[in-house]
Write a protein that holds these residues in place. Structure first.
Motif, mmCIF file in Angstrom:
data_model
loop_
_atom_site.group_PDB
_atom_site.id
_atom_site.type_symbol
_atom_site.label_atom_id
_atom_site.label_comp_id
_atom_site.label_asym_id
_atom_site.label_seq_id
_atom_site.Cartn_x
_atom_site.Cartn_y
_atom_site.Cartn_z
ATOM 1 N N ASP A 40 10.021 66.269 49.888
ATOM 2 C CA ASP A 40 8.713 66.240 50.534
ATOM 3 C C ASP A 40 8.641 64.967 51.379
ATOM 4 O OD1 ASP A 40 5.886 65.706 51.055
ATOM 5 O OD2 ASP A 40 5.476 67.292 49.606
ATOM 6 N N ALA B 120 2.117 70.409 56.011
ATOM 7 C CA ALA B 120 2.212 71.768 55.482
ATOM 8 C C ALA B 120 2.803 72.706 56.533
ATOM 9 C CB ALA B 120 0.829 72.255 55.051
ATOM 10 N N TYR B 121 2.360 72.561 57.766
ATOM 11 C CA TYR B 121 2.908 73.408 58.841
ATOM 12 C C TYR B 121 4.394 73.122 59.040
ATOM 13 C CZ TYR B 121 3.967 75.074 63.532
ATOM 14 O OH TYR B 121 4.554 75.695 64.599
ATOM 15 N N ALA C 205 11.211 75.999 56.301
ATOM 16 C CA ALA C 205 11.597 77.069 55.379
ATOM 17 C C ALA C 205 12.119 78.304 56.101
ATOM 18 C CB ALA C 205 10.401 77.454 54.496
ATOM 19 N N THR C 206 11.876 78.419 57.403
ATOM 20 C CA THR C 206 12.365 79.583 58.154
ATOM 21 C C THR C 206 13.862 79.503 58.403
ATOM 22 O OG1 THR C 206 12.011 78.572 60.336
ATOM 23 C CG2 THR C 206 10.139 79.733 59.327
ATOM 24 N N MET D 243 6.608 71.945 56.906
ATOM 25 C CA MET D 243 7.404 72.464 55.793
ATOM 26 C C MET D 243 7.562 73.975 55.888
ATOM 27 S SD MET D 243 8.303 69.775 54.155
ATOM 28 C CE MET D 243 8.856 70.312 52.522
ATOM 29 N N GLN D 244 6.519 74.664 56.342
ATOM 30 C CA GLN D 244 6.625 76.112 56.533
ATOM 31 C C GLN D 244 7.687 76.442 57.592
ATOM 32 O OE1 GLN D 244 2.692 77.334 57.596
ATOM 33 N NE2 GLN D 244 1.875 77.133 55.512
ATOM 34 N N GLN D 245 7.707 75.666 58.642
ATOM 35 C CA GLN D 245 8.677 75.907 59.701
ATOM 36 C C GLN D 245 10.101 75.624 59.229
ATOM 37 O OE1 GLN D 245 7.976 77.269 62.867
ATOM 38 N NE2 GLN D 245 6.134 77.672 61.649
#
Length: 242
Positions: free
Chosen positions: A207, A185-186, A192-193, A188-190
């Motif tokens: 995924d 999850a972390y 997305a930046t 994927m968040q990164q």
């Protein structure tokens, strides 16, 4: 008279002089390896090794005087596993070097704690024979002494680095599922930046948990195959030095 003379290695001293000593250095090292394999290198102590042997701690000190000497015996026992049996070293430099590299890598992946153990200048009889075999593999190449050392350093760096990555892969496979989910999850968040376009390109918007998403191997067969591909690439480069 100076009292801080260099201490000779354990192999320079005879074993206890009793006609039939209760323990041998090989048996002591084997017990220490069993503890490290089961519980990690941190669990190896004179007390725990003595207990596994069914002896008192002070009895063990008759054979091994310090924990550093115990580690030295362990290191040389590992090198005994890495040594190619007599008569089985191939004649050609490339295959001989590959056989030695594979055996060494197998030892380090079988005993992943050994990577942290092999940090000192331990030079026991099996380590010396392992070095002798490595030099024998290059004896007919015509390489200079400096070049032969370069070859050995390059192959060793690859073997140890690959073994370290294999240990990381094993550790990742044993990570708790909840921790894996949090890490993904972390990540994927990164992604997305937009700061990591090349990493995002590897996934193609997928995924990483999807079964058909390519990634580094984590199963033993895949890790071994990756090691072999890399080893052949290293040997291809070394062949250019000949």
């Amino acid at each position: 008279m100076p009292t801080d003379a260099p201490r000779p290695p354990i192999w320079a001293r005879p074993e206890p002089s009793a006609r039939a000593p209760r323990f041998s250095r090989e048996r002591i090292a084997a017990a220490a390896l069993e503890i490290a394999d089961a519980d990690g290198i941190e669990a190896v102590s004179m007390r725990n090794v003595a207990a596994r042997l069914g002896a008192g701690t002070m009895t063990l000190y008759n054979y091994v005087e310090t924990k550093d000497e115990l580690f030295a015996l362990m290191d040389d026992a590992l090198m005994a596993e890495a040594v190619v049996p007599d008569g089985e070293l191939p004649a050609g430099w490339r295959e001989a070097t590959a056989v030695i590299a594979r055996r060494t890598w197998a030892v380090l992946t079988r005993h992943p704690w050994a990577i942290s153990l092999r940090q000192g200048p331990a030079l026991g009889p099996n380590a010396m024979y392992h070095f002798e075999q490595s030099l024998a593999a290059l004896s007919g190449t015509g390489l200079s002494v400096a070049a032969r050392f370069d070859v050995l350093a390059t192959v060793d760096a690859y073997v140890f680095g690959s073994a370290l990555r294999a240990a990381d892969a094993r550790g990742g496979a044993e990570t708790e599922r909840a921790d894996v989910e949090a890490l993904i999850a972390y990540g994927m968040q990164q992604l997305a930046t937009g700061r990591f376009p090349n990493a995002a390109d590897l996934l193609g918007g997928r995924d990483p948990r999807d079964a058909d998403v390519a990634g580094p191997p984590t199963d033993p067969a895949g890790v071994a195959a990756q090691f072999e591909r890399g080893l052949q690439a290293v040997l291809d480069g070394i062949a250019g030095w000949m």
